[in-house]
Write a protein that holds these residues in place. Sequence first.
Motif, PDB file in Angstrom:
ATOM      1  N   ALA A  21       0.827  -1.207   0.000  1.00  0.00           N
ATOM      2  CA  ALA A  21       0.000   0.000   0.000  1.00  0.00           C
ATOM      3  C   ALA A  21       0.864   1.261   0.000  1.00  0.00           C
ATOM      4  O   ALA A  21       0.527   2.254  -0.652  1.00  0.00           O
ATOM      5  CB  ALA A  21      -0.925   0.001   1.213  1.00  0.00           C
ATOM      6  N   ILE A  22       1.975   1.234   0.707  1.00  0.00           N
ATOM      7  CA  ILE A  22       2.890   2.377   0.711  1.00  0.00           C
ATOM      8  C   ILE A  22       3.485   2.581  -0.672  1.00  0.00           C
ATOM      9  O   ILE A  22       3.579   3.713  -1.166  1.00  0.00           O
ATOM     10  CB  ILE A  22       3.996   2.177   1.767  1.00  0.00           C
ATOM     11  N   LEU A  23       3.886   1.489  -1.320  1.00  0.00           N
ATOM     12  CA  LEU A  23       4.441   1.596  -2.672  1.00  0.00           C
ATOM     13  C   LEU A  23       3.424   2.148  -3.658  1.00  0.00           C
ATOM     14  O   LEU A  23       3.742   2.991  -4.494  1.00  0.00           O
ATOM     15  CB  LEU A  23       4.939   0.228  -3.148  1.00  0.00           C
ATOM     16  N   VAL A  24       2.183   1.700  -3.560  1.00  0.00           N
ATOM     17  CA  VAL A  24       1.144   2.174  -4.467  1.00  0.00           C
ATOM     18  C   VAL A  24       0.849   3.648  -4.215  1.00  0.00           C
ATOM     19  O   VAL A  24       0.671   4.429  -5.147  1.00  0.00           O
ATOM     20  CB  VAL A  24      -0.129   1.313  -4.312  1.00  0.00           C
ATOM     21  N   ALA A  25       0.823   4.060  -2.947  1.00  0.00           N
ATOM     22  CA  ALA A  25       0.542   5.457  -2.624  1.00  0.00           C
ATOM     23  C   ALA A  25       1.669   6.363  -3.113  1.00  0.00           C
ATOM     24  O   ALA A  25       1.417   7.473  -3.600  1.00  0.00           O
ATOM     25  CB  ALA A  25       0.347   5.619  -1.119  1.00  0.00           C
ATOM     26  N   GLU A  26       2.916   5.934  -2.987  1.00  0.00           N
ATOM     27  CA  GLU A  26       4.044   6.737  -3.460  1.00  0.00           C
ATOM     28  C   GLU A  26       4.054   6.835  -4.974  1.00  0.00           C
ATOM     29  O   GLU A  26       4.405   7.872  -5.528  1.00  0.00           O
ATOM     30  CB  GLU A  26       5.367   6.133  -2.976  1.00  0.00           C
ATOM     31  N   ALA A  27       3.677   5.783  -5.654  1.00  0.00           N
ATOM     32  CA  ALA A  27       3.662   5.800  -7.117  1.00  0.00           C
ATOM     33  C   ALA A  27       2.551   6.702  -7.651  1.00  0.00           C
ATOM     34  O   ALA A  27       2.663   7.238  -8.753  1.00  0.00           O
ATOM     35  CB  ALA A  27       3.489   4.387  -7.656  1.00  0.00           C
ATOM     36  N   GLY A  28       1.510   6.913  -6.863  1.00  0.00           N
ATOM     37  CA  GLY A  28       0.402   7.735  -7.311  1.00  0.00           C
ATOM     38  C   GLY A  28       0.635   9.225  -7.157  1.00  0.00           C
ATOM     39  O   GLY A  28      -0.106  10.030  -7.709  1.00  0.00           O
ATOM     40  N   ARG A  29       1.649   9.605  -6.419  1.00  0.00           N
ATOM     41  CA  ARG A  29       1.918  11.035  -6.213  1.00  0.00           C
ATOM     42  C   ARG A  29       2.573  11.634  -7.446  1.00  0.00           C
ATOM     43  O   ARG A  29       3.389  10.985  -8.092  1.00  0.00           O
ATOM     44  CB  ARG A  29       2.853  11.228  -5.020  1.00  0.00           C
ATOM     45  N   PRO A  30       2.243  12.874  -7.770  1.00  0.00           N
ATOM     46  CA  PRO A  30       2.922  13.514  -8.901  1.00  0.00           C
ATOM     47  C   PRO A  30       4.375  13.812  -8.566  1.00  0.00           C
ATOM     48  O   PRO A  30       4.709  14.177  -7.443  1.00  0.00           O
ATOM     49  CB  PRO A  30       2.145  14.810  -9.110  1.00  0.00           C
ATOM     50  N   ALA A  31       5.231  13.646  -9.544  1.00  0.00           N
ATOM     51  CA  ALA A  31       6.660  13.863  -9.328  1.00  0.00           C
ATOM     52  C   ALA A  31       6.993  15.340  -9.521  1.00  0.00           C
ATOM     53  O   ALA A  31       6.680  15.932 -10.546  1.00  0.00           O
ATOM     54  CB  ALA A  31       7.469  13.022 -10.298  1.00  0.00           C
ATOM     55  N   HIS A  32       7.597  15.942  -8.522  1.00  0.00           N
ATOM     56  CA  HIS A  32       8.053  17.330  -8.601  1.00  0.00           C
ATOM     57  C   HIS A  32       9.560  17.323  -8.425  1.00  0.00           C
ATOM     58  O   HIS A  32      10.077  16.740  -7.487  1.00  0.00           O
ATOM     59  CB  HIS A  32       7.438  18.189  -7.502  1.00  0.00           C
ATOM     60  N   SER A  33      10.235  17.987  -9.301  1.00  0.00           N
ATOM     61  CA  SER A  33      11.681  18.050  -9.143  1.00  0.00           C
ATOM     62  C   SER A  33      12.036  19.162  -8.163  1.00  0.00           C
ATOM     63  O   SER A  33      11.278  20.100  -7.946  1.00  0.00           O
ATOM     64  CB  SER A  33      12.353  18.312 -10.489  1.00  0.00           C
ATOM     65  N   TRP A  34      13.204  19.046  -7.561  1.00  0.00           N
ATOM     66  CA  TRP A  34      13.651  20.056  -6.596  1.00  0.00           C
ATOM     67  C   TRP A  34      13.906  21.379  -7.289  1.00  0.00           C
ATOM     68  O   TRP A  34      13.754  22.438  -6.695  1.00  0.00           O
ATOM     69  CB  TRP A  34      14.912  19.582  -5.889  1.00  0.00           C
ATOM     70  N   ASP A  35      14.283  21.351  -8.555  1.00  0.00           N
ATOM     71  CA  ASP A  35      14.531  22.596  -9.282  1.00  0.00           C
ATOM     72  C   ASP A  35      13.256  23.409  -9.434  1.00  0.00           C
ATOM     73  O   ASP A  35      13.251  24.616  -9.258  1.00  0.00           O
ATOM     74  CB  ASP A  35      15.113  22.299 -10.663  1.00  0.00           C
ATOM     75  N   GLN A  36      12.157  22.750  -9.740  1.00  0.00           N
ATOM     76  CA  GLN A  36      10.889  23.467  -9.893  1.00  0.00           C
ATOM     77  C   GLN A  36      10.407  24.006  -8.556  1.00  0.00           C
ATOM     78  O   GLN A  36       9.890  25.107  -8.481  1.00  0.00           O
ATOM     79  CB  GLN A  36       9.832  22.536 -10.483  1.00  0.00           C
ATOM     80  N   ALA A  37      10.575  23.252  -7.502  1.00  0.00           N
ATOM     81  CA  ALA A  37      10.093  23.690  -6.193  1.00  0.00           C
ATOM     82  C   ALA A  37      10.906  24.868  -5.671  1.00  0.00           C
ATOM     83  O   ALA A  37      10.358  25.785  -5.067  1.00  0.00           O
ATOM     84  CB  ALA A  37      10.145  22.527  -5.209  1.00  0.00           C
ATOM     85  N   ASN A  38      12.211  24.878  -5.875  1.00  0.00           N
ATOM     86  CA  ASN A  38      13.056  25.936  -5.342  1.00  0.00           C
ATOM     87  C   ASN A  38      13.103  27.174  -6.237  1.00  0.00           C
ATOM     88  O   ASN A  38      13.345  28.267  -5.761  1.00  0.00           O
ATOM     89  CB  ASN A  38      14.484  25.421  -5.130  1.00  0.00           C
ATOM     90  N   SER A  39      12.869  27.007  -7.531  1.00  0.00           N
ATOM     91  CA  SER A  39      13.010  28.142  -8.430  1.00  0.00           C
ATOM     92  C   SER A  39      11.947  29.207  -8.163  1.00  0.00           C
ATOM     93  O   SER A  39      12.215  30.391  -8.279  1.00  0.00           O
ATOM     94  CB  SER A  39      12.952  27.678  -9.884  1.00  0.00           C
ATOM     95  N   CYS A  40      10.767  28.811  -7.794  1.00  0.00           N
ATOM     96  CA  CYS A  40       9.707  29.790  -7.525  1.00  0.00           C
ATOM     97  C   CYS A  40      10.085  30.653  -6.326  1.00  0.00           C
ATOM     98  O   CYS A  40       9.880  31.849  -6.333  1.00  0.00           O
ATOM     99  CB  CYS A  40       8.385  29.078  -7.271  1.00  0.00           C
TER     100      CYS A  40
END
Length: 50
Positions: A21-40
């Motif tokens: 269940a943990i693996l399925v929940a992690e796979a369902g999350r959208p992937a955000h790169s650290w560059d996109q999160a920090n650039s804003c």
Amino acid sequence: MFARRFTIVCLLMSLFGMAFAILVAEAGRPAHSWDQANSCRFDCVNHFRP
């Protein structure tokens, strides 16, 4: 003896189920790169400077 084995099997299956269940929940999350999160954050700080 059967009850003991049945209990062990049930505990192992519940641990496997939780891990799956943990693996399925992690796979369902959208992937955000650290560059996109920090650039804003850095762009917003630079916009307010004169």
